[in-house]
Design a protein around this motif. Structure first.
Motif, PDB file in Angstrom:
ATOM      1  N   ASN A  56       0.706  -0.963   0.048  1.00 26.45           N
ATOM      2  CA  ASN A  56      -0.330  -0.309  -0.116  1.00 26.45           C
ATOM      3  C   ASN A  56       0.486   1.132   0.111  1.00 26.45           C
ATOM      4  OD1 ASN A  56      -2.719  -0.691   0.093  1.00 26.45           O
ATOM      5  ND2 ASN A  56      -2.560  -1.877   2.161  1.00 26.45           N
ATOM      6  N   SER A  57       1.820   1.145   0.903  1.00 30.49           N
ATOM      7  CA  SER A  57       2.439   2.354   1.165  1.00 30.49           C
ATOM      8  C   SER A  57       3.788   3.018  -0.368  1.00 30.49           C
ATOM      9  CB  SER A  57       3.553   2.298   1.983  1.00 30.49           C
ATOM     10  OG  SER A  57       4.619   1.389   2.070  1.00 30.49           O
ATOM     11  N   SER A  58       3.966   1.640  -0.993  1.00 27.32           N
ATOM     12  CA  SER A  58       5.729   1.947  -1.772  1.00 27.32           C
ATOM     13  C   SER A  58       5.291   0.997  -3.595  1.00 27.32           C
ATOM     14  CB  SER A  58       6.571   0.677  -1.404  1.00 27.32           C
ATOM     15  OG  SER A  58       7.269   1.811  -0.424  1.00 27.32           O
ATOM     16  N   PHE A  59       4.149  -0.013  -3.573  1.00 26.30           N
ATOM     17  CA  PHE A  59       4.011  -0.518  -4.580  1.00 26.30           C
ATOM     18  C   PHE A  59       2.238  -0.361  -5.323  1.00 26.30           C
ATOM     19  CE2 PHE A  59       7.584  -2.918  -3.386  1.00 26.30           C
ATOM     20  CZ  PHE A  59       8.534  -2.349  -4.667  1.00 26.30           C
ATOM     21  N   LYS A  60       1.759  -0.299  -4.426  1.00 26.06           N
ATOM     22  CA  LYS A  60      -0.132   0.100  -4.563  1.00 26.06           C
ATOM     23  C   LYS A  60      -0.472   1.748  -6.540  1.00 26.06           C
ATOM     24  CE  LYS A  60      -4.974   1.018  -3.382  1.00 26.06           C
ATOM     25  NZ  LYS A  60      -5.706   0.897  -1.844  1.00 26.06           N
ATOM     26  N   ASP A  61       0.330   2.422  -5.364  1.00 29.81           N
ATOM     27  CA  ASP A  61      -0.402   3.586  -6.391  1.00 29.81           C
ATOM     28  C   ASP A  61       0.493   3.278  -7.874  1.00 29.81           C
ATOM     29  OD1 ASP A  61      -1.796   4.390  -4.927  1.00 29.81           O
ATOM     30  OD2 ASP A  61      -0.755   5.910  -3.979  1.00 29.81           O
ATOM     31  N   LYS A  62       2.267   2.861  -7.603  1.00 25.33           N
ATOM     32  CA  LYS A  62       2.237   3.169  -8.538  1.00 25.33           C
ATOM     33  C   LYS A  62       2.196   1.885 -10.165  1.00 25.33           C
ATOM     34  CE  LYS A  62       7.129   4.674  -6.630  1.00 25.33           C
ATOM     35  NZ  LYS A  62       7.979   4.301  -6.506  1.00 25.33           N
ATOM     36  N   VAL A  63       1.838   0.492  -9.212  1.00 25.34           N
ATOM     37  CA  VAL A  63       0.997  -0.031 -10.439  1.00 25.34           C
ATOM     38  C   VAL A  63       0.359   0.062 -10.825  1.00 25.34           C
ATOM     39  CG1 VAL A  63       0.392  -2.975 -10.063  1.00 25.34           C
ATOM     40  CG2 VAL A  63       2.506  -2.232  -8.885  1.00 25.34           C
ATOM     41  N   ILE A  64      -1.296   0.532 -10.107  1.00 25.68           N
ATOM     42  CA  ILE A  64      -2.344   0.869 -10.671  1.00 25.68           C
ATOM     43  C   ILE A  64      -2.171   2.551 -12.121  1.00 25.68           C
ATOM     44  CG2 ILE A  64      -3.987   2.224  -9.873  1.00 25.68           C
ATOM     45  CD1 ILE A  64      -3.711   1.327  -7.524  1.00 25.68           C
ATOM     46  N   GLN A  65      -0.770   2.812 -11.787  1.00 20.55           N
ATOM     47  CA  GLN A  65      -0.734   3.784 -12.700  1.00 20.55           C
ATOM     48  C   GLN A  65       0.022   3.370 -13.849  1.00 20.55           C
ATOM     49  OE1 GLN A  65      -1.177   6.932 -12.782  1.00 20.55           O
ATOM     50  NE2 GLN A  65      -0.717   7.279 -14.928  1.00 20.55           N
ATOM     51  N   GLU A  66       0.695   2.496 -13.741  1.00 19.36           N
ATOM     52  CA  GLU A  66       1.228   1.130 -14.885  1.00 19.36           C
ATOM     53  C   GLU A  66       0.029   0.493 -15.803  1.00 19.36           C
ATOM     54  OE1 GLU A  66       4.504   1.213 -16.310  1.00 19.36           O
ATOM     55  OE2 GLU A  66       5.301   2.345 -14.973  1.00 19.36           O
ATOM     56  N   ALA A  67      -0.914   0.310 -15.091  1.00 11.92           N
ATOM     57  CA  ALA A  67      -1.372  -0.317 -15.571  1.00 11.92           C
ATOM     58  C   ALA A  67      -2.627   0.185 -16.431  1.00 11.92           C
ATOM     59  CB  ALA A  67      -2.947  -1.369 -14.572  1.00 11.92           C
ATOM     60  N   LYS A  68      -3.147   1.293 -16.253  1.00 12.32           N
ATOM     61  CA  LYS A  68      -3.604   2.450 -17.012  1.00 12.32           C
ATOM     62  C   LYS A  68      -3.173   2.718 -18.314  1.00 12.32           C
ATOM     63  CE  LYS A  68      -5.472   5.527 -12.721  1.00 12.32           C
ATOM     64  NZ  LYS A  68      -5.580   6.524 -11.953  1.00 12.32           N
ATOM     65  N   ASN A  69      -1.841   2.359 -18.453  1.00  9.91           N
ATOM     66  CA  ASN A  69      -1.280   2.789 -19.788  1.00  9.91           C
ATOM     67  C   ASN A  69      -1.371   1.205 -20.594  1.00  9.91           C
ATOM     68  OD1 ASN A  69      -0.770   5.267 -18.802  1.00  9.91           O
ATOM     69  ND2 ASN A  69       1.351   4.031 -17.923  1.00  9.91           N
ATOM     70  N   LEU A  70      -1.873   0.235 -19.384  1.00 10.10           N
ATOM     71  CA  LEU A  70      -2.441  -1.340 -20.876  1.00 10.10           C
ATOM     72  C   LEU A  70      -3.746  -1.091 -21.200  1.00 10.10           C
ATOM     73  CD1 LEU A  70      -1.564  -3.634 -17.962  1.00 10.10           C
ATOM     74  CD2 LEU A  70       0.141  -3.161 -19.994  1.00 10.10           C
ATOM     75  N   LYS A  71      -3.866  -1.844 -22.274  1.00  3.30           N
ATOM     76  CA  LYS A  71      -4.803  -1.940 -23.383  1.00  3.30           C
ATOM     77  C   LYS A  71      -6.444  -2.227 -22.085  1.00  3.30           C
ATOM     78  CE  LYS A  71      -7.227  -4.111 -27.212  1.00  3.30           C
ATOM     79  NZ  LYS A  71      -7.230  -5.096 -28.364  1.00  3.30           N
ATOM     80  N   GLU A  72      -7.829  -1.203 -22.068  1.00  5.34           N
ATOM     81  CA  GLU A  72      -8.434  -1.145 -21.330  1.00  5.34           C
ATOM     82  C   GLU A  72      -8.964  -2.677 -21.602  1.00  5.34           C
ATOM     83  OE1 GLU A  72      -9.785   1.907 -20.935  1.00  5.34           O
ATOM     84  OE2 GLU A  72      -9.070   2.692 -18.844  1.00  5.34           O
ATOM     85  N   THR A  73      -9.777  -3.332 -21.111  1.00  2.27           N
ATOM     86  CA  THR A  73     -10.690  -3.796 -20.628  1.00  2.27           C
ATOM     87  C   THR A  73     -12.295  -4.268 -19.724  1.00  2.27           C
ATOM     88  OG1 THR A  73     -10.113  -5.916 -19.784  1.00  2.27           O
ATOM     89  CG2 THR A  73      -9.558  -5.968 -21.983  1.00  2.27           C
ATOM     90  N   SER A  74     -13.313  -4.064 -19.845  1.00  2.00           N
ATOM     91  CA  SER A  74     -14.256  -3.938 -18.799  1.00  2.00           C
ATOM     92  C   SER A  74     -14.075  -4.333 -17.770  1.00  2.00           C
ATOM     93  CB  SER A  74     -15.675  -4.686 -19.500  1.00  2.00           C
ATOM     94  OG  SER A  74     -15.268  -6.301 -19.898  1.00  2.00           O
ATOM     95  N   LEU A  75     -13.233  -5.789 -17.156  1.00  2.00           N
ATOM     96  CA  LEU A  75     -12.331  -6.388 -16.236  1.00  2.00           C
ATOM     97  C   LEU A  75     -11.624  -5.577 -15.766  1.00  2.00           C
ATOM     98  CD1 LEU A  75     -12.902  -8.664 -14.741  1.00  2.00           C
ATOM     99  CD2 LEU A  75     -11.034  -9.922 -15.906  1.00  2.00           C
ATOM    100  N   LEU A  76     -10.610  -5.189 -16.595  1.00  2.56           N
ATOM    101  CA  LEU A  76      -9.347  -4.005 -15.966  1.00  2.56           C
ATOM    102  C   LEU A  76     -10.023  -3.000 -15.446  1.00  2.56           C
ATOM    103  CD1 LEU A  76      -6.773  -3.630 -16.088  1.00  2.56           C
ATOM    104  CD2 LEU A  76      -6.177  -2.775 -17.761  1.00  2.56           C
ATOM    105  N   LYS A  77     -10.985  -2.742 -16.237  1.00  6.12           N
ATOM    106  CA  LYS A  77     -11.304  -1.126 -15.763  1.00  6.12           C
ATOM    107  C   LYS A  77     -11.860  -1.629 -14.316  1.00  6.12           C
ATOM    108  CE  LYS A  77     -12.821   0.928 -19.958  1.00  6.12           C
ATOM    109  NZ  LYS A  77     -13.505   1.529 -20.745  1.00  6.12           N
TER     110      LYS A  77
END
Length: 219
Positions: A56-77
């Motif tokens: 939660n403190s070091s990785f969560k926000d960064k991973v979410i930001q990386e995921a936002k750059n992926l091709k979006e699907t309804s499940l990913l959203k």
């Protein structure tokens, strides 16, 4: 179980008997926390606590930001929305490319608590790699997690998705089980980047190395 830890380690490194560990030590099937205990004895308390302390403190926000750059699907959203709203809980083959839906199914399956757990074990097809079984009244109301391994249920100590996933990851080491081929990059990333286990000695894909470098250098 602490007294038999060294004997258990010897069995796990014996190819002829490693698959029988749950039969030889059935307490894993009715006693919560034994996976956490063995992992801590293998790697120490510091490594064992890294995921829950750092996610939660070091990785969560960064991973979410990386995921936002992926091709979006309804499940990913939906997964992103869930993560953003979540509180404090929550010869080697080339990894198989699978969809987000398939990856999620390899990690966790849901069953209503009114249904038989034995029926799930009898009807579910799959290999020898562990996955989580979440039980509750709905996917939004999960009360218990189990690790399914060799058609046996190992109860998780944690009732949160984050804690249960921590136990799922650790089960690979405690039971000497290789990663699911299609999820090996995910698990290897967590192993080297979050838990700091076997850095430089584990086989990593270029994408895992690149992602680790980006996350560790991201402010």
């Amino acid at each position: 179980m602490r007294e038999t830890f060294q004997y258990r380690q010897k069995i796990l490194h014996d190819p002829q008997h490693s698959a029988d560990v749950l039969q030889m030590f059935p307490r894993f099937l009715d006693t919560k926390g034994l996976i956490l205990q063995d992992f801590s004895m293998m790697f120490g308390e510091e490594a064992a606590s890294k995921f829950l302390q750092k996610w939660n403190s070091s990785f969560k926000d960064k991973v979410i930001q990386e995921a936002k750059n992926l091709k979006e699907t309804s499940l990913l959203k939906r997964h992103l929305a869930s993560a953003l709203n979540e509180g404090s809980e929550t010869g080697r083959k080339r990894p198989k490319k699978i969809s987000v839906e398939e990856a999620a199914d390899h990690l966790v399956k849901f069953q209503k608590s009114c249904q038989s757990l034995e029926d799930h074990l009898m009807t579910t097809k799959g290999g020898s790699q562990p996955y989580l079984l979440a039980t509750g009244t709905s996917k939004a109301q999960v009360f218990n997690f189990y690790i399914v391994l060799d058609k046996k249920l190992v109860p998780c100590q944690s009732c949160t998705s984050l804690g249960a996933f921590d136990e799922l990851f650790k089960s690979h080491f405690v039971f000497s089980v290789k990663y699911d081929d299609s999820l090996s990059s995910l698990y290897t990333f967590l192993q080297t980047t979050v838990y700091n286990i076997d850095i430089g000695r584990s086989e990593e894909t270029p994408r895992v190395k690149e992602l680790r470098a980006r996350l560790l250098n991201k402010q």
